[in-house]
Design an enzyme around this catalytic site. Structure first.
Site, PDB file in Angstrom:
ATOM      1  N   GLU A  29       0.847  -1.191   0.000  1.00 29.19           N
ATOM      2  CA  GLU A  29       0.000   0.000   0.000  1.00 29.19           C
ATOM      3  C   GLU A  29       0.882   1.241   0.000  1.00 29.19           C
ATOM      4  O   GLU A  29       2.000   1.208   0.520  1.00 29.19           O
ATOM      5  CB  GLU A  29      -0.895  -0.005   1.256  1.00 29.19           C
ATOM      6  N   ASN A  74      -6.637   1.507   2.932  1.00 26.62           N
ATOM      7  CA  ASN A  74      -7.338   2.773   3.138  1.00 26.62           C
ATOM      8  C   ASN A  74      -6.945   3.825   2.102  1.00 26.62           C
ATOM      9  O   ASN A  74      -7.748   4.675   1.716  1.00 26.62           O
ATOM     10  CB  ASN A  74      -7.049   3.312   4.547  1.00 26.62           C
ATOM     11  N   ASN A 174     -12.179  -0.910  -0.525  1.00 28.51           N
ATOM     12  CA  ASN A 174     -11.488  -1.422   0.669  1.00 28.51           C
ATOM     13  C   ASN A 174     -12.252  -1.041   1.931  1.00 28.51           C
ATOM     14  O   ASN A 174     -12.579   0.135   2.124  1.00 28.51           O
ATOM     15  CB  ASN A 174     -10.078  -0.824   0.756  1.00 28.51           C
ATOM     16  N   GLU A 175     -12.544  -2.023   2.764  1.00 31.79           N
ATOM     17  CA  GLU A 175     -13.105  -1.799   4.108  1.00 31.79           C
ATOM     18  C   GLU A 175     -14.199  -0.722   4.120  1.00 31.79           C
ATOM     19  O   GLU A 175     -14.195   0.178   4.961  1.00 31.79           O
ATOM     20  CB  GLU A 175     -11.985  -1.448   5.093  1.00 31.79           C
ATOM     21  N   TYR A 246      -6.337  -8.765  12.101  1.00 29.12           N
ATOM     22  CA  TYR A 246      -5.017  -8.589  12.716  1.00 29.12           C
ATOM     23  C   TYR A 246      -5.101  -9.010  14.181  1.00 29.12           C
ATOM     24  O   TYR A 246      -6.141  -8.829  14.826  1.00 29.12           O
ATOM     25  CB  TYR A 246      -4.577  -7.120  12.634  1.00 29.12           C
ATOM     26  N   GLU A 294      -6.270  -9.298   3.980  1.00 31.20           N
ATOM     27  CA  GLU A 294      -5.418  -8.637   4.984  1.00 31.20           C
ATOM     28  C   GLU A 294      -5.374  -9.521   6.218  1.00 31.20           C
ATOM     29  O   GLU A 294      -6.424  -9.782   6.834  1.00 31.20           O
ATOM     30  CB  GLU A 294      -5.944  -7.240   5.372  1.00 31.20           C
ATOM     31  N   GLN A 351       1.696  -6.278   5.609  1.00 30.17           N
ATOM     32  CA  GLN A 351       2.014  -6.045   4.198  1.00 30.17           C
ATOM     33  C   GLN A 351       3.365  -6.699   3.871  1.00 30.17           C
ATOM     34  O   GLN A 351       3.782  -7.592   4.599  1.00 30.17           O
ATOM     35  CB  GLN A 351       2.021  -4.549   3.940  1.00 30.17           C
TER      36      GLN A 351
END
Length: 501
Positions: A29, A74, A174-175, A246, A294, A351
């Site tokens: 990213e 993001n 994304n999200e 996460y 992710e 990442q």
């Protein structure tokens, strides 16, 4: 120290699924030093003619990463892809609102595709459904994948790229469930937009595969309702729903920390159930698969990130320095993904470089392997083939949030073409080694070629640019006697037992 015992039976016919190699994907990213100072640093002594760090390229190739998600995250929800193509001197600097930095746009779509080719990876491209929508997604796809003869394909050619990039996998935003997301939407708003975008993108290129946004993590208040609503809108026009998760050991409770993959396992099963409910509701013959795009450990850098000065270029954000216990958790997360290889077809460790990453660099200095590099590399290198479903008997323990946690976390992958069988195993026991007895009589003539072990007496031990204090050895004691493999798994260890005919 005592020795506990565990056993497993591995049969060729007890199959979960063929592994889609994209399960070993990663993510880059425009965040922190992932791009600038990570993969791209023109002034570095190791930089090639395009500014890419050759030392980083070699480390990425060592993992054998097949797919890399780009450009966010993001970041993508406020990104204008047009800023990152064409002559570099004409590209604008922008306030990057997701991470409150300045984006120079020195590296964009074409340069990233060039870099991905150098590391033998495909690109998993995300489109901005935050501040933008159908038109911009369609134009980006035309720019990347259409051969020639139209405005955007000819624009790509004018930028020096005669051949189309042929990007197969695309993320629809994304999200979008997250209030922190630029252009945050309700499930109905996002589902409608994602579906209409998917329809248009598949008119441009019917060969692509699309990932709809699932929940940002399992504890979101809208989890489950979000997935059901989004899939209700998009079911026939997408191939995947995404998962993000996460973990961190904030309470310094190792037994509980290492049990977290049980929660990850339940998360995966829940999303499969939701997807199959919508399949039944729609009387569809199509099955939606999962993109766990992710996943990682992320908590070490939280305090430092709150002190970052806004509006700087590529500040050191999300630079978690991983310890040995994190490597054990990552090993178990990889095992969990493999156990669900029938439905998890894409996964992206988030990442790849500097930002919550297996690879770290110093600006102007060396690149090195974090502790989590090793289980990720081992799984990617040796976990290709068919995931088997072993019958496992293991001692169990209870922790703060979990009961009946198996001390042995394991799976097996059979590569028929190469006549190889690999057993991945984590011993979660804090005090005792584990004697593993494995019945592989179905695999006649197979011999142990290697037993790799990652172990360390200090759970908090980290790697640095000058010290690889946490690194695997291949002195494991696994042996095979007439189809009965025995191996000692040291306490708190990651093990890779490789057998070959």
């Amino acid at each position: 120290m005592s020795t506990k015992k565990a056993s497993m039976i591995v049969e060729k016919d007890f199959k979960v699924s063929e592994v889609d190699k994209r399960i070993y994907g990663s993510f880059v990213e425009h965040l922190g030093r992932a791009v600038y100072g990570g993969i791209y640093e023109p002034d570095h002594p190791e930089a090639d003619e395009n500014g890419f760090r050759k030392d980083v390229i070699e480390l990425v190739k060592e993992i054998d990463v097949p797919l890399i998600r780009y450009p966010g995250g993001n970041f993508v929800s406020g990104y204008n892809w047009e800023d990152g193509v064409g002559p570099k001197e004409d590209r604008p600097r922008r306030l990057e609102l997701a991470w409150r930095t300045i984006e120079t746009n020195e590296l964009g779509t074409n340069e990233f595709v060039d870099w991905a080719k150098l590391v033998n990876a495909e690109v998993n491209m995300a489109v901005n459904l935050g501040t933008r929508g159908i038109e911009e997604a369609r134009n980006l796809l035309e720019y990347c994948n259409h051969p020639s003869g139209t405005y955007y394909s000819d624009l790509r050619i004018s930028h020096g790229y005669k051949e189309p990039h042929k990007i197969k996998t695309w993320c629809l935003g994304n999200e979008m469930d997250g209030p922190w997301q630029i252009g945050h939407k309700t499930a109905h708003e996002y589902g409608r937009l994602a579906n209409e975008t998917a329809k248009v993108m598949k008119l441009v290129d019917p060969s692509i595969e699309l990932v709809a946004c699932g929940s940002s993590h399992r504890k979101m208040p809208t989890f489950a309702d979000w997935e059901a609503t989004v899939l209700d809108h998009t079911y026939e026009n997408v191939e995947f729903i995404s998962l993000h998760q996460y973990y961190g050991n904030r309470s310094n409770d190792v037994a509980n920390y290492l049990a977290l993959p049980l929660e990850m396992d339940d998360f995966i099963k829940s999303v499969i159930s939701i997807a199959d409910y919508i399949k039944a509701k729609k009387h569809s013959k199509k099955t939606i698969n999962l993109s766990f795009d992710e996943w990682n450990v992320w908590y070490h850098s939280n305090a430092a990130d709150r002190k970052i000065e806004p509006w700087t270029i590529a500040p050191p954000q999300l630079e978690d320095i991983y310890n040995f216990e994190d490597a054990l958790l990552v090993g178990s997360m990889l095992i969990t993904l493999l156990k669900h290889a029938d439905r998890v077809k894409i996964a992206c460790m988030a990442q790849l470089v500097n930002v919550i990453a297996p690879i770290m660099t110093e600006t102007g200095g060396p690149a090195w392997k974090q502790t989590i590099f090793y289980p990720y590399m081992h799984a990617s290198k040796y976990g290709r083939g068919v995931v088997l479903n072993p019958i496992v008997s293991s001692p169990k323990y209870d922790s703060k949030d979990f009961t009946d946690v198996p001390v042995l976390d394991t799976t097996a992958v059979y590569n028929e073409e190469n006549e190889e069988l690999t057993i991945f195993a984590v011993n979660r026991d804090l005090d005792d080694r584990l004697l593993l007895e494995c019945d592989i009589r179905n695999f006649e003539g197979y011999k142990v070629v290697e037993h790799i072990v990652l172990e360390n007496d200090d759970l908090k031990q980290v790697n640095t640019a000058t010290s690889q204090a946490v690194a695997p050895h291949n002195n494991g004691d696994a042996t095979n006697d007439n189809g009965r493999v025995t191996a000692t798994l040291p306490k708190l260890s990651w093990n890779v037992i490789r057998l070959k005919k």
